[in-house]
Motif scaffolding. Structure first.
Motif, PDB file in Angstrom:
ATOM      1  N   ILE A 189     -28.551  44.539  37.582  1.00 39.52           N
ATOM      2  CA  ILE A 189     -29.059  43.183  37.406  1.00 39.52           C
ATOM      3  C   ILE A 189     -29.065  42.404  38.728  1.00 39.52           C
ATOM      4  O   ILE A 189     -29.988  41.639  39.011  1.00 39.52           O
ATOM      5  N   ALA A 190     -28.048  42.626  39.571  1.00 34.45           N
ATOM      6  CA  ALA A 190     -28.000  41.941  40.868  1.00 34.45           C
ATOM      7  C   ALA A 190     -29.094  42.455  41.798  1.00 34.45           C
ATOM      8  O   ALA A 190     -29.732  41.677  42.522  1.00 34.45           O
ATOM      9  N   ASP A 191     -29.333  43.760  41.805  1.00 33.15           N
ATOM     10  CA  ASP A 191     -30.386  44.319  42.655  1.00 33.15           C
ATOM     11  C   ASP A 191     -31.762  43.856  42.207  1.00 33.15           C
ATOM     12  O   ASP A 191     -32.677  43.703  43.028  1.00 33.15           O
ATOM     13  N   TYR A 192     -31.940  43.662  40.920  1.00 37.29           N
ATOM     14  CA  TYR A 192     -33.225  43.156  40.418  1.00 37.29           C
ATOM     15  C   TYR A 192     -33.499  41.754  40.970  1.00 37.29           C
ATOM     16  O   TYR A 192     -34.599  41.461  41.441  1.00 37.29           O
ATOM     17  N   VAL A 193     -32.486  40.879  40.919  1.00 34.56           N
ATOM     18  CA  VAL A 193     -32.659  39.524  41.454  1.00 34.56           C
ATOM     19  C   VAL A 193     -32.895  39.580  42.961  1.00 34.56           C
ATOM     20  O   VAL A 193     -33.732  38.849  43.500  1.00 34.56           O
ATOM     21  N   ALA A 194     -32.175  40.464  43.660  1.00 35.87           N
ATOM     22  CA  ALA A 194     -32.357  40.587  45.110  1.00 35.87           C
ATOM     23  C   ALA A 194     -33.770  41.045  45.448  1.00 35.87           C
ATOM     24  O   ALA A 194     -34.401  40.527  46.382  1.00 35.87           O
ATOM     25  N   ALA A 195     -34.299  42.010  44.703  1.00 36.17           N
ATOM     26  CA  ALA A 195     -35.660  42.480  44.951  1.00 36.17           C
ATOM     27  C   ALA A 195     -36.668  41.365  44.697  1.00 36.17           C
ATOM     28  O   ALA A 195     -37.657  41.226  45.430  1.00 36.17           O
ATOM     29  N   ASP A 231     -31.521  29.974  60.832  1.00 38.11           N
ATOM     30  CA  ASP A 231     -32.382  29.005  60.162  1.00 38.11           C
ATOM     31  C   ASP A 231     -32.644  29.361  58.705  1.00 38.11           C
ATOM     32  O   ASP A 231     -33.115  28.518  57.948  1.00 38.11           O
ATOM     33  N   GLU A 232     -32.375  30.577  58.300  1.00 39.48           N
ATOM     34  CA  GLU A 232     -32.623  31.013  56.929  1.00 39.48           C
ATOM     35  C   GLU A 232     -31.485  31.936  56.507  1.00 39.48           C
ATOM     36  O   GLU A 232     -31.618  33.156  56.498  1.00 39.48           O
ATOM     37  N   PRO A 233     -30.310  31.367  56.168  1.00 40.07           N
ATOM     38  CA  PRO A 233     -29.187  32.217  55.764  1.00 40.07           C
ATOM     39  C   PRO A 233     -29.546  33.020  54.521  1.00 40.07           C
ATOM     40  O   PRO A 233     -30.307  32.572  53.668  1.00 40.07           O
ATOM     41  N   ALA A 234     -29.006  34.210  54.441  1.00 40.03           N
ATOM     42  CA  ALA A 234     -29.350  35.107  53.353  1.00 40.03           C
ATOM     43  C   ALA A 234     -28.895  34.552  52.014  1.00 40.03           C
ATOM     44  O   ALA A 234     -27.804  33.985  51.891  1.00 40.03           O
ATOM     45  N   LEU A 235     -29.751  34.701  51.021  1.00 41.48           N
ATOM     46  CA  LEU A 235     -29.376  34.387  49.652  1.00 41.48           C
ATOM     47  C   LEU A 235     -28.327  35.395  49.192  1.00 41.48           C
ATOM     48  O   LEU A 235     -28.532  36.604  49.295  1.00 41.48           O
ATOM     49  N   VAL A 236     -27.217  34.908  48.690  1.00 36.60           N
ATOM     50  CA  VAL A 236     -26.156  35.766  48.174  1.00 36.60           C
ATOM     51  C   VAL A 236     -26.356  35.926  46.673  1.00 36.60           C
ATOM     52  O   VAL A 236     -26.534  34.943  45.950  1.00 36.60           O
ATOM     53  N   VAL A 237     -26.341  37.172  46.206  1.00 34.34           N
ATOM     54  CA  VAL A 237     -26.449  37.472  44.783  1.00 34.34           C
ATOM     55  C   VAL A 237     -25.193  38.227  44.370  1.00 34.34           C
ATOM     56  O   VAL A 237     -24.839  39.233  44.997  1.00 34.34           O
ATOM     57  N   ALA A 238     -24.526  37.744  43.328  1.00 37.39           N
ATOM     58  CA  ALA A 238     -23.309  38.386  42.848  1.00 37.39           C
ATOM     59  C   ALA A 238     -23.262  38.277  41.329  1.00 37.39           C
ATOM     60  O   ALA A 238     -23.932  37.441  40.731  1.00 37.39           O
ATOM     61  N   ALA A 239     -22.466  39.134  40.729  1.00 37.86           N
ATOM     62  CA  ALA A 239     -22.298  39.128  39.278  1.00 37.86           C
ATOM     63  C   ALA A 239     -20.829  38.948  38.938  1.00 37.86           C
ATOM     64  O   ALA A 239     -19.958  39.569  39.555  1.00 37.86           O
ATOM     65  N   LEU A 240     -20.573  38.090  37.965  1.00 37.46           N
ATOM     66  CA  LEU A 240     -19.220  37.854  37.468  1.00 37.46           C
ATOM     67  C   LEU A 240     -19.092  38.544  36.121  1.00 37.46           C
ATOM     68  O   LEU A 240     -19.644  38.093  35.120  1.00 37.46           O
ATOM     69  N   THR A 241     -18.390  39.654  36.104  1.00 42.02           N
ATOM     70  CA  THR A 241     -18.223  40.450  34.902  1.00 42.02           C
ATOM     71  C   THR A 241     -16.871  41.134  34.942  1.00 42.02           C
ATOM     72  O   THR A 241     -16.216  41.168  35.994  1.00 42.02           O
ATOM     73  N   ALA A 242     -16.437  41.673  33.804  1.00 43.30           N
ATOM     74  CA  ALA A 242     -15.120  42.294  33.740  1.00 43.30           C
ATOM     75  C   ALA A 242     -15.062  43.579  34.552  1.00 43.30           C
ATOM     76  O   ALA A 242     -14.012  43.956  35.058  1.00 43.30           O
ATOM     77  N   ALA A 243     -16.180  44.267  34.701  1.00 43.82           N
ATOM     78  CA  ALA A 243     -16.231  45.520  35.464  1.00 43.82           C
ATOM     79  C   ALA A 243     -16.755  45.246  36.869  1.00 43.82           C
ATOM     80  O   ALA A 243     -16.748  44.114  37.339  1.00 43.82           O
ATOM     81  N   ASP A 244     -17.235  46.290  37.540  1.00 43.84           N
ATOM     82  CA  ASP A 244     -17.803  46.162  38.882  1.00 43.84           C
ATOM     83  C   ASP A 244     -19.153  45.460  38.784  1.00 43.84           C
ATOM     84  O   ASP A 244     -20.119  46.001  38.246  1.00 43.84           O
ATOM     85  N   GLY A 245     -19.219  44.224  39.301  1.00 49.38           N
ATOM     86  CA  GLY A 245     -20.441  43.437  39.185  1.00 49.38           C
ATOM     87  C   GLY A 245     -21.639  44.070  39.852  1.00 49.38           C
ATOM     88  O   GLY A 245     -22.771  43.883  39.419  1.00 49.38           O
ATOM     89  N   ARG A 246     -21.407  44.850  40.902  1.00 53.31           N
ATOM     90  CA  ARG A 246     -22.530  45.470  41.613  1.00 53.31           C
ATOM     91  C   ARG A 246     -23.149  46.613  40.828  1.00 53.31           C
ATOM     92  O   ARG A 246     -24.248  47.063  41.147  1.00 53.31           O
TER      93      ARG A 246
END
Length: 381
Positions: A238-244, A210-225
């Motif tokens: 930056i992705a962990d900040y949005v997730a928090a 009923d509440e699928p997880a919000l997916v957070v990803a980064a599109l960048t030239a290096a490792d987005g995570r």
């Protein structure tokens, strides 16, 4: 080794109390989170009330998450604060027990009480009825919250937030405030907790259909995570900040690489952080084929003109609410709005239920004749 053993200590000054509450999800990106405003007001009032009667000069008064610097590692900061508090004050509301972050704070603090007798441990948790529960939701924790004061029907019927907001209830509000402050002082000064480290706060909700997880990803030239464009002020990527940010609002969240976001986006609300340094052509090619409910946020420097070009390309590709941010202050302000918009767009345009096959259209009572297709109303935007 138990979390309550004294060999595991945390630096800093101990506090009389830690205030815990469930952040509210605004109904729209333009709405103000009213609940959080009144929580701050109550924290300030309680802090002043405890300070008036406190006799231990070696303790700070109170703590809540509004005191954490925006760029700090929030989980670590709150775990440290929970390790230093003598009393835990949860503001019970209908959302509290479904908010994994709030419940996680309570579990983290309770880990320090494992070695105490049940009756002694209970003294260190002083719940408050913040917003009344519906009649059918009869939780045993409510009795503890109502025991805070005797003979206060206004508090039991309306909750403390209403008493805080409405001047007509000022006397009743002050009575509850004083009673809570007295109990906090009594516990912290006559039965203080031994200095000990609380179990780490996870704040990570479990997924459900009923509440699928919000997916957070980064599109960048290096490792987005690992992308940290604001490393000077942010301990988190930056992705962990949005997730928090999303998890504090009670939303299940998952940080993935961009390839993982492409796989998950058809069944999930998705927030995509876009590096303006990639250029408009590269971004346009990378996002081709993503569902229309993916909400991108272009992240650029203060004077990066490429951000507007990329945002324009994404708008031309019919992605929603594309807006570049220029610098860390702009990003911090936009992070909760990004989360809210991603969830809203998925609820509006996503599949009715997550599924392995093609998405099914949502049921509609509106006619399907082409003449009825009109621009969205302003309030729907």
């Amino acid at each position: 080794m138990s979390w309550t053993e004294t060999t595991l200590t945390v630096p800093g000054r101990e506090t009389y109390f830690f205030l815990s509450y469930a952040h509210s999800v605004p109904l729209s990106a333009a709405a103000r989170p009213d609940t959080d405003y009144w929580v701050t007001r109550f924290f300030q009032d309680l802090n002043a009330a405890v300070q008036r009667g406190a006799r231990r000069g070696d303790l700070d008064i109170g703590f809540f998450d509004g005191l954490v610097a925006p760029g700090a590692d929030l989980r670590q900061a709150l775990t440290d604060a929970l390790s230093l508090a003598h009393v835990f004050v949860p503001l019970y509301s209908p959302n509290y027990f479904s908010n994994a972050w709030a419940v996680g704070e309570r579990a983290s603090f309770r880990s320090r009480l494992d070695r105490l007798h049940r009756r002694d441990a209970a003294r260190h948790v002083l719940p408050v009825l913040w917003i009344p529960f519906p009649p059918w939701d009869d939780r045993p924790e409510m009795a503890e919250a109502l025991d805070l004061v005797d003979g206060a029907p206004e508090y039991a019927e309306n909750g403390l937030r209403a008493l805080c907001k409405l001047s007509a209830y000022r006397r009743q509000y002050d009575d509850v405030l004083d009673a809570l402050a007295e109990r906090i002082i009594a516990v912290a000064e006559t039965a203080p907790l031994r200095r000990s480290r609380a179990a780490p706060l996870t704040g990570a909700p479990t997924e459900d259909p009923d509440e699928p997880a919000l997916v957070v990803a980064a599109l960048t030239a290096a490792d987005g995570r690992q992308w940290r464009p604001f490393a000077a002020r942010h301990a988190l990527t930056i992705a962990d900040y949005v997730a928090a940010t999303a998890q504090r609002l009670g939303l299940p969240t998952r940080v993935v690489e961009f390839g993982g976001a492409r796989d998950r986006a058809p069944d999930s609300p998705t927030a995509l952080l876009v590096d303006a340094g990639l250029g408009a052509a590269a971004v346009r090619d990378a996002v081709a084929g993503l569902p229309r409910w993916v909400v991108p946020l272009v992240v650029a420097g203060p004077d990066d003109a490429a951000a507007e070009e990329i945002a324009g390309a994404l708008r031309a590709a019919r992605f929603p609410e594309v807006r570049p941010v220029h610098g860390v202050d702009d990003f911090e302000q936009c992070a909760p709005l990004l989360v809210i918009e991603a969830r809203k767009q998925f609820l509006r345009h996503g599949p009715l239920y997550p599924q392995d096959g093609p998405s099914l259209p949502r049921p509609s009572l509106r006619p399907t004749d082409a003449s009825d297709l009109r621009r969205p109303r302003e309030e729907d935007r």
